[in-house]
Motif scaffolding. Structure first.
Motif, mmCIF file in Angstrom:
data_model
loop_
_atom_site.group_PDB
_atom_site.id
_atom_site.type_symbol
_atom_site.label_atom_id
_atom_site.label_comp_id
_atom_site.label_asym_id
_atom_site.label_seq_id
_atom_site.Cartn_x
_atom_site.Cartn_y
_atom_site.Cartn_z
ATOM 1 N N PRO A 166 83.769 82.017 77.511
ATOM 2 C CA PRO A 166 83.276 81.888 75.946
ATOM 3 C C PRO A 166 83.748 83.004 75.134
ATOM 4 O O PRO A 166 83.861 83.084 73.879
ATOM 5 N N GLU A 167 83.762 84.172 75.923
ATOM 6 C CA GLU A 167 84.205 85.290 75.289
ATOM 7 C C GLU A 167 85.853 85.663 74.631
ATOM 8 O O GLU A 167 86.116 86.433 73.703
ATOM 9 N N THR A 214 89.448 84.601 72.960
ATOM 10 C CA THR A 214 89.834 83.712 71.803
ATOM 11 C C THR A 214 90.358 82.546 72.381
ATOM 12 O O THR A 214 90.850 82.520 73.330
ATOM 13 N N PRO A 257 86.401 83.202 68.965
ATOM 14 C CA PRO A 257 85.925 83.331 70.435
ATOM 15 C C PRO A 257 85.597 81.824 70.731
ATOM 16 O O PRO A 257 84.959 81.086 69.850
ATOM 17 N N GLY A 308 83.492 80.650 72.564
ATOM 18 C CA GLY A 308 82.035 80.478 72.342
ATOM 19 C C GLY A 308 81.583 80.054 70.973
ATOM 20 O O GLY A 308 80.390 79.457 70.885
ATOM 21 N N SER A 309 82.264 80.280 69.810
ATOM 22 C CA SER A 309 81.840 79.955 68.558
ATOM 23 C C SER A 309 82.409 78.538 68.081
ATOM 24 O O SER A 309 82.165 78.229 66.941
#
Ligand SMILES: Nc1ncnc2c1ncn2[C@@H]1O[C@H](COP(=O)(O)OP(=O)(O)O)[C@@H](O)[C@H]1O
Ligand SMILES: [Mg+2]
Length: 255
Positions: free
Chosen positions: A93-94, A96, A150, A152-153
């Motif tokens: 998740p961290e 890109t 990222p 995760g987003s």
């Protein structure tokens, strides 16, 4: 006749007394979209895991092009041209989106996966080629607009596309995808179908496991049906839809 990319011959996998896959044989041609369907527990994921090298087969053979791969480690199968996605998301998740796809390139590069994302060092011709390759995949997978976000987003549908993009980074000749449409809504499923058709246009074969029947029927050139680990039918979508053994297997599941 298109070249055979993958040849599965009398493949079997048991877990103790459970025969999850029984003497399964089928071929996949270059640029073909082959569906692997069957009720829950019929052995689809086990088949993909054995093909990809996550699990050793109990017996049988797997040829990728001219190579016997059934005893080859997973990473070697990837560099020989067989890539897969997992049924559930396995993402970092961290990172890109672009870094994530770049990591998938490590099998086609001499450098390590992590060296490829470090911000220092000489920009070699090889790195430029990798950048172009990654950009092409981001475009193909409609991830270019969100390449610097990222992982995760992004939405779960975008994460699904990212898993495919990361697998494509290894330049496979065949891509195995396990339930890519699970949890997607209609317009996302349509986008996924478009993506898989575009992957095929690049001469990459696709072996797709999927529960969503309308998607499978509209997408696949050919379908193999499993029930209790055995192949019970193989044919075009129209043939499969009309096959009594297939209808029985699915009625059994509905009951
Ligand atoms: N690691 C495992 N250990 C024991 N049994 C397993 C394992 N993986 C799958 N099975 C069994 O093998 C059969 C086929 O499972 P699976 O390949 O996951 O089916 P599908 O993907 O078609 O739903 C099921 O009976 C399942 O319980
Ligand atoms: Mg499964």
């Amino acid at each position: 006749m298109a070249e055979t990319i993958l040849r599965v011959d009398l493949l079997a996998k048991s877990f103790g007394g459970v025969k999850a896959v029984r003497d399964l044989s089928f071929d996949v041609s270059a640029g073909e979209i082959l569906g692997l369907i069957g009720p829950n527990g019929s052995g689809k994921s086990t088949t993909v895991n054995v093909l990809a090298g996550l699990l050793p087969p109990t017996s049988g053979s797997i040829r990728l092009g001219a190579d016997a791969i059934e005893h080859m480690p997973e990473a070697d199968r990837v560099s020989k041209g067989l890539a897969r996605t997992f049924q559930t998301a396995r993402l970092f998740p961290e990172f890109t989106v672009r870094q994530h796809v770049r990591m998938g390139c490590h099998t086609i590069r001499r450098t390590s996966a992590f060296a490829s994302i470090l911000p220092f060092g000489l920009v070699t011709r090889e790195q430029v080629a990798t950048d172009q390759h990654v950009d092409g995949i981001l475009q193909l997978c409609t991830l270019a607009q969100i390449a610097d976000r990222p992982v995760g987003s992004i939405s779960s549908a975008q994460q699904r596309f990212l898993m495919i993009a990361t697998a494509l980074a290894a330049k496979p000749r065949i891509l195995l995808v396990d339930e890519p449409a699970a949890g997607l809504v209609e317009h996302e499923r349509q986008a996924l179908a478009d993506l898989i058709r575009n992957i095929r246009k690049r001469e990459i074969a696709v072996l797709i496991i999927e529960h969503h029947m309308a998607l499978i029927m509209s997408l696949c050139d050919r379908i193999v049906v499993l029930n209790f680990g055995s192949k019970i039918a193989e044919g075009s979508p129209a043939e499969i839809r009309a096959n009594p053994a297939v209808i029985d297997a699915y009625l059994g599941e509905a009951a």
